[in-house]
Design a protein around this motif. Structure first.
Motif, mmCIF file in Angstrom:
data_model
loop_
_atom_site.group_PDB
_atom_site.id
_atom_site.type_symbol
_atom_site.label_atom_id
_atom_site.label_comp_id
_atom_site.label_asym_id
_atom_site.label_seq_id
_atom_site.Cartn_x
_atom_site.Cartn_y
_atom_site.Cartn_z
ATOM 1 N N MET A 1 0.845 -1.197 0.000
ATOM 2 C CA MET A 1 0.000 0.000 0.000
ATOM 3 C C MET A 1 0.880 1.247 0.000
ATOM 4 O O MET A 1 1.953 1.269 0.577
ATOM 5 C CB MET A 1 -0.903 0.025 1.239
ATOM 6 N N SER A 2 0.392 2.317 -0.631
ATOM 7 C CA SER A 2 1.125 3.576 -0.616
ATOM 8 C C SER A 2 1.015 4.226 0.745
ATOM 9 O O SER A 2 0.047 4.035 1.464
ATOM 10 C CB SER A 2 0.573 4.518 -1.698
ATOM 11 N N LYS A 58 -4.774 -1.555 -11.359
ATOM 12 C CA LYS A 58 -4.297 -1.245 -10.007
ATOM 13 C C LYS A 58 -3.865 -2.525 -9.292
ATOM 14 O O LYS A 58 -2.823 -2.562 -8.628
ATOM 15 C CB LYS A 58 -5.391 -0.548 -9.214
ATOM 16 N N ASP A 62 -0.296 -4.017 -7.605
ATOM 17 C CA ASP A 62 -0.217 -4.287 -6.160
ATOM 18 C C ASP A 62 -1.153 -5.447 -5.825
ATOM 19 O O ASP A 62 -2.197 -5.261 -5.210
ATOM 20 C CB ASP A 62 -0.600 -3.035 -5.372
ATOM 21 N N TYR A 67 -7.515 -3.727 -4.718
ATOM 22 C CA TYR A 67 -8.454 -2.626 -4.878
ATOM 23 C C TYR A 67 -9.818 -3.223 -5.202
ATOM 24 O O TYR A 67 -9.921 -4.214 -5.923
ATOM 25 C CB TYR A 67 -8.022 -1.696 -6.010
ATOM 26 N N SER A 132 -3.829 10.904 -4.596
ATOM 27 C CA SER A 132 -4.809 10.266 -5.463
ATOM 28 C C SER A 132 -5.956 9.753 -4.600
ATOM 29 O O SER A 132 -5.723 8.975 -3.667
ATOM 30 C CB SER A 132 -4.159 9.091 -6.205
ATOM 31 N N ASP A 135 -5.977 5.820 -4.351
ATOM 32 C CA ASP A 135 -4.951 5.245 -3.481
ATOM 33 C C ASP A 135 -5.225 5.581 -2.021
ATOM 34 O O ASP A 135 -5.064 4.738 -1.137
ATOM 35 C CB ASP A 135 -3.569 5.749 -3.884
ATOM 36 N N HIS A 138 -8.302 3.568 -0.681
ATOM 37 C CA HIS A 138 -7.913 2.160 -0.622
ATOM 38 C C HIS A 138 -7.097 1.896 0.641
ATOM 39 O O HIS A 138 -7.382 0.971 1.412
ATOM 40 C CB HIS A 138 -7.115 1.803 -1.873
ATOM 41 N N ASP A 139 -6.087 2.722 0.886
ATOM 42 C CA ASP A 139 -5.210 2.510 2.028
ATOM 43 C C ASP A 139 -5.935 2.726 3.357
ATOM 44 O O ASP A 139 -5.791 1.936 4.301
ATOM 45 C CB ASP A 139 -4.008 3.446 1.943
ATOM 46 N N ASP A 286 -6.784 9.300 -10.206
ATOM 47 C CA ASP A 286 -5.343 9.316 -9.974
ATOM 48 C C ASP A 286 -4.827 10.740 -9.788
ATOM 49 O O ASP A 286 -3.655 10.938 -9.455
ATOM 50 C CB ASP A 286 -4.609 8.659 -11.148
#
Length: 296
Positions: A1-2, A58, A62, A67, A132, A135, A138-139, A286
């Motif tokens: 994950m970012s 996506k 990863d 996602y 984004s 991202d 999601h995280d 994004d």
């Protein structure tokens, strides 16, 4: 994950009371005081062809942290609300307020079984709008869901409710009366409102995850939540072009319930068109949250 997580306390901004608006918006809470009596329901079918390809790309980058459609819809909603801020308004104590942060609440079931407990989870937006949205959400969602499922931990709202329900009924009724008084005067402690899903910008239910179609869901008079969204199960759906030719595509139904007092029909219509545009042009997610979108 970012690495996009931030401390929630840095994200919350106190709502602003709206005073400079038309007289109808100032008068309507006296005439129609209950949020649940002012519900407007909208059903929207969204073509997910581009979204599924976007999510697949996506996940290819990863594969360990998948996602999902839920992450995608949440990110698209955040982008929509950032650009259409009237969706983030509410009435409390017959006064009109504008939220200055975007928040989402949802229920996470620890296991898919009849006996499994549910947890009420809260996600707040990045205030600077620099990440984004796809991202970021999601995280944030993965982090919270992991905590309640893997660590077997309860959410803060459930912890508070568990304490209150141990009180005798007369005392509990008295405590709830105090909470309603505090809510009316917009002085409910942040420690309570920050974990109560009915104080979120949008309360989301992912009915598609339990094989159900989206439909109407009520609002509540408790809290400040003016926007409820139900996500339905994906299914093949006919789409017609300008010549009447039909194509079957993967699509989801969104069931949207709004407090009709916070904006007018034109504003809602344009907002739903923006949400649909973002979901059918997913690369927009994004880009930074507050970057404008030319969709008309």
């Amino acid at each position: 994950m970012s690495n996009v997580n931030r401390d929630d306390s840095r994200r919350i901004r106190k709502p602003t009371r709206i005073r400079d608006t038309d007289s109808m918006h100032l008068f309507v809470p006296f005439l129609l005081p209950n949020r649940a009596d002012n519900e407007a329901f909208i059903s929207k079918t969204v073509d997910m062809t581009a979204a599924l390809q976007y999510i697949a790309e996506k996940n290819a980058a990863d594969p360990e942290h998948k996602y999902t459609i839920f992450h995608f819809v949440t990110a698209a909603l955040a982008k929509t609300i950032a650009l259409r801020p009237k969706l983030n308004r509410y009435y409390s104590g017959k006064r009109f307020y504008q939220r200055n942060d975007i928040s989402f609440a949802f229920v996470a079931k620890k296991q898919f079984s009849d006996e499994a407990h549910e947890s009420l989870l809260f996600v707040h937006a990045d205030p600077e709008g620099t990440f984004s949205p796809m991202d970021y959400y999601h995280d944030e969602i993965c982090r919270r869901v992991y905590k309640v499922k893997k660590e077997n931990a309860d959410d803060e709202a459930t912890d508070i409710i568990s304490v209150l329900t141990k009180l005798p009924r007369p005392i509990l009724s008295f405590v709830v009366g105090i909470l309603n008084w505090l809510l009316y005067h917009n002085i409910l402690p942040y420690s309570l409102s920050s974990v109560d899903p009915y104080h979120s910008s949008v309360f989301i239910t992912n009915l598609g995850s339990i094989k159900m179609q989206a439909g109407y869901h009520h609002l509540t008079n408790w809290g400040t939540n003016s926007f409820f969204l139900a996500i339905g199960e994906m299914k093949k759906t006919p789409f017609y072009d300008e010549n009447g030719a039909v194509t079957m595509r993967d699509a989801i139904e969104l069931g949207i319930t709004l407090d009709e007092r916070i904006a007018d029909g034109y504003y809602y219509s344009k907002s739903i068109r923006l949400l649909d545009y973002i979901m059918t042009h997913p690369q927009i997610l994004d880009k930074p949250l507050t970057e404008t979108v030319d969709f008309e």
